[in-house]
Design a protein around this motif. Structure first.
Motif, PDB file in Angstrom:
ATOM      1  N   GLN A 180       0.825  -1.210   0.000  1.00  0.00           N
ATOM      2  CA  GLN A 180       0.000   0.000   0.000  1.00  0.00           C
ATOM      3  C   GLN A 180       0.856   1.255   0.000  1.00  0.00           C
ATOM      4  O   GLN A 180       0.558   2.230  -0.694  1.00  0.00           O
ATOM      5  CB  GLN A 180      -0.919  -0.025   1.222  1.00  0.00           C
ATOM      6  N   ARG A 181       1.941   1.230   0.775  1.00  0.00           N
ATOM      7  CA  ARG A 181       2.844   2.397   0.813  1.00  0.00           C
ATOM      8  C   ARG A 181       3.506   2.613  -0.540  1.00  0.00           C
ATOM      9  O   ARG A 181       3.600   3.741  -1.028  1.00  0.00           O
ATOM     10  CB  ARG A 181       3.896   2.203   1.896  1.00  0.00           C
ATOM     11  N   LEU A 182       3.962   1.510  -1.142  1.00  0.00           N
ATOM     12  CA  LEU A 182       4.640   1.648  -2.428  1.00  0.00           C
ATOM     13  C   LEU A 182       3.665   2.084  -3.520  1.00  0.00           C
ATOM     14  O   LEU A 182       4.036   2.864  -4.408  1.00  0.00           O
ATOM     15  CB  LEU A 182       5.312   0.331  -2.814  1.00  0.00           C
ATOM     16  N   LEU A 183       2.417   1.605  -3.456  1.00  0.00           N
ATOM     17  CA  LEU A 183       1.425   2.017  -4.444  1.00  0.00           C
ATOM     18  C   LEU A 183       1.195   3.522  -4.365  1.00  0.00           C
ATOM     19  O   LEU A 183       1.163   4.211  -5.386  1.00  0.00           O
ATOM     20  CB  LEU A 183       0.107   1.279  -4.221  1.00  0.00           C
ATOM     21  N   LYS A 184       1.036   4.055  -3.162  1.00  0.00           N
ATOM     22  CA  LYS A 184       0.784   5.484  -2.994  1.00  0.00           C
ATOM     23  C   LYS A 184       1.926   6.313  -3.587  1.00  0.00           C
ATOM     24  O   LYS A 184       1.702   7.260  -4.363  1.00  0.00           O
ATOM     25  CB  LYS A 184       0.609   5.816  -1.518  1.00  0.00           C
ATOM     26  N   THR A 185       3.157   5.941  -3.260  1.00  0.00           N
ATOM     27  CA  THR A 185       4.309   6.706  -3.742  1.00  0.00           C
ATOM     28  C   THR A 185       4.515   6.525  -5.241  1.00  0.00           C
ATOM     29  O   THR A 185       4.814   7.487  -5.962  1.00  0.00           O
ATOM     30  CB  THR A 185       5.579   6.286  -2.986  1.00  0.00           C
ATOM     31  N   SER A 186       4.360   5.309  -5.726  1.00  0.00           N
ATOM     32  CA  SER A 186       4.586   5.066  -7.154  1.00  0.00           C
ATOM     33  C   SER A 186       3.544   5.790  -7.994  1.00  0.00           C
ATOM     34  O   SER A 186       3.862   6.337  -9.058  1.00  0.00           O
ATOM     35  CB  SER A 186       4.578   3.563  -7.458  1.00  0.00           C
ATOM     36  N   ARG A 187       2.293   5.848  -7.536  1.00  0.00           N
ATOM     37  CA  ARG A 187       1.266   6.571  -8.292  1.00  0.00           C
ATOM     38  C   ARG A 187       1.563   8.059  -8.331  1.00  0.00           C
ATOM     39  O   ARG A 187       1.420   8.707  -9.376  1.00  0.00           O
ATOM     40  CB  ARG A 187      -0.115   6.316  -7.668  1.00  0.00           C
ATOM     41  N   GLN A 188       1.974   8.616  -7.181  1.00  0.00           N
ATOM     42  CA  GLN A 188       2.329  10.035  -7.156  1.00  0.00           C
ATOM     43  C   GLN A 188       3.484  10.323  -8.102  1.00  0.00           C
ATOM     44  O   GLN A 188       3.478  11.319  -8.844  1.00  0.00           O
ATOM     45  CB  GLN A 188       2.686  10.456  -5.730  1.00  0.00           C
ATOM     46  N   THR A 189       4.489   9.455  -8.091  1.00  0.00           N
ATOM     47  CA  THR A 189       5.673   9.651  -8.922  1.00  0.00           C
ATOM     48  C   THR A 189       5.343   9.517 -10.400  1.00  0.00           C
ATOM     49  O   THR A 189       5.761  10.338 -11.234  1.00  0.00           O
ATOM     50  CB  THR A 189       6.762   8.637  -8.538  1.00  0.00           C
TER      51      THR A 189
END
Length: 308
Positions: free
Chosen positions: A72-81
């Protein structure tokens, strides 16, 4: 740790794209369909990231996948990036002089009542150039807001490094529907409902000052959030508003509005703001030249219909 060393620990971009699709869709199969890859390719990409960071990103149960807390953490950051990368690439593409897009900022009232009805004509003349119209008014930072040019009423201080191409002088005065003037208030300004806008709160008083008329006063008054609302209310027989050219040019020509009293020069002008001279960007020159060609026609119409 140097940035170069840190970046070598990041998973490949293609793997992150596969992870983001699988995490967003909660399905390796759907991610594969969206990215035109195989199920195995998505699975290997996710495994590559998990191996790189040493943490499981999905829980697999009953042929379904669920994100772990780390996932979930990686999804949030990867989507923002990825969203930021997409936006930046699009902005660079749009602002290249060879781009088929031209980002134009225009004051909302001017855009709705004058520019937008004419954009179809421009599209027919220049089908290869696509206008991305954004509505805002007042001072603008073209670079920060990602715009190629801005069309503005020049009632504010313009940055010294901006190029200004003047379009036309502004004329303003009371406007209303024909039936409102002749039937509802019997041609008496003092019997009218004066329509005001919070974006131009002094419009009536500025016109009275130019007219040097200190005796006129409203029977009733009504306030709207935006200038174009007040003009629409006038068109709908609700009262009289201060209309200005070129905003009411089409309405006067079509007799949706009349100007029974004089339209006076306000001392302001409309103009095009650009970062560079027109010669440096053919897209901007083409669009601005088209705007300049429209103005003489509008002024000619204005001279024909500005009075009842």
């Amino acid at each position: 740790m140097s940035k170069n060393h840190r970046y070598r620990h990041l998973p490949p971009l293609n793997a992150l794209l596969a992870f983001e699709a699988a995490a967003r869709l909660q399905s390796f199969t759907k991610a594969a369909e969206e990215l035109h890859l195989t199920h195995g390719a998505i699975s290997r990409a996710v495994a590559q990231i998990e191996e790189r960071i040493g943490v499981a990103l999905f829980k697999r149960q009953n042929r379904r996948v669920y994100l772990t807390t780390a996932g979930q953490r990686l999804l949030k950051t990867s989507r923002q990036t990825l969203d930021a990368l997409t936006e930046t690439v699009e902005e660079i593409h749009r602002h290249d002089i060879d781009s088929p897009f031209l980002v134009v900022s225009c004051e909302p009232s001017l855009a709705m009542r004058w520019l937008m009805p004419r954009l179809g004509e421009f599209k027919a003349l220049c089908p290869e150039l696509h206008i991305d119209l954004r509505m805002s008014g007042g001072p603008i930072d073209l670079l920060e807001e990602g715009c190629d040019l801005a069309i503005r009423r020049l009632d504010f201080s313009v940055k010294g490094d901006y190029q200004i191409t003047k379009l036309c002088a502004e004329f303003a005065g009371p406007v209303c529907s024909e039936s409102y003037w002749f039937e509802q208030i019997q041609q008496d300004l003092n019997q009218a409902n004066w329509l005001h806008s919070r974006t131009r709160p002094q419009a009536w008083y500025d016109w009275l000052s130019i007219e040097k008329d200190q005796t006129a006063s409203p029977n009733t008054e009504q306030h709207f959030d935006h200038f174009f609302y007040a003009l629409q209310a006038a068109q709908d027989h609700l009262g009289m508003a201060i209309g200005s050219t070129p905003l009411v040019s089409d309405d006067l020509q079509a007799r949706r509005l009349i100007s029974p009293l004089r339209l006076q020069p306000t001392g302001y002008e409309y103009g095009v703001l650009t970062l560079h001279s027109l010669a440096q960007d053919q897209r901007i020159k083409t669009f601005t030249d088209w705007l300049l060609d429209l103005i003489p026609n509008d002024l000619e119409l204005f001279n024909d219909v500005n009075l009842v």
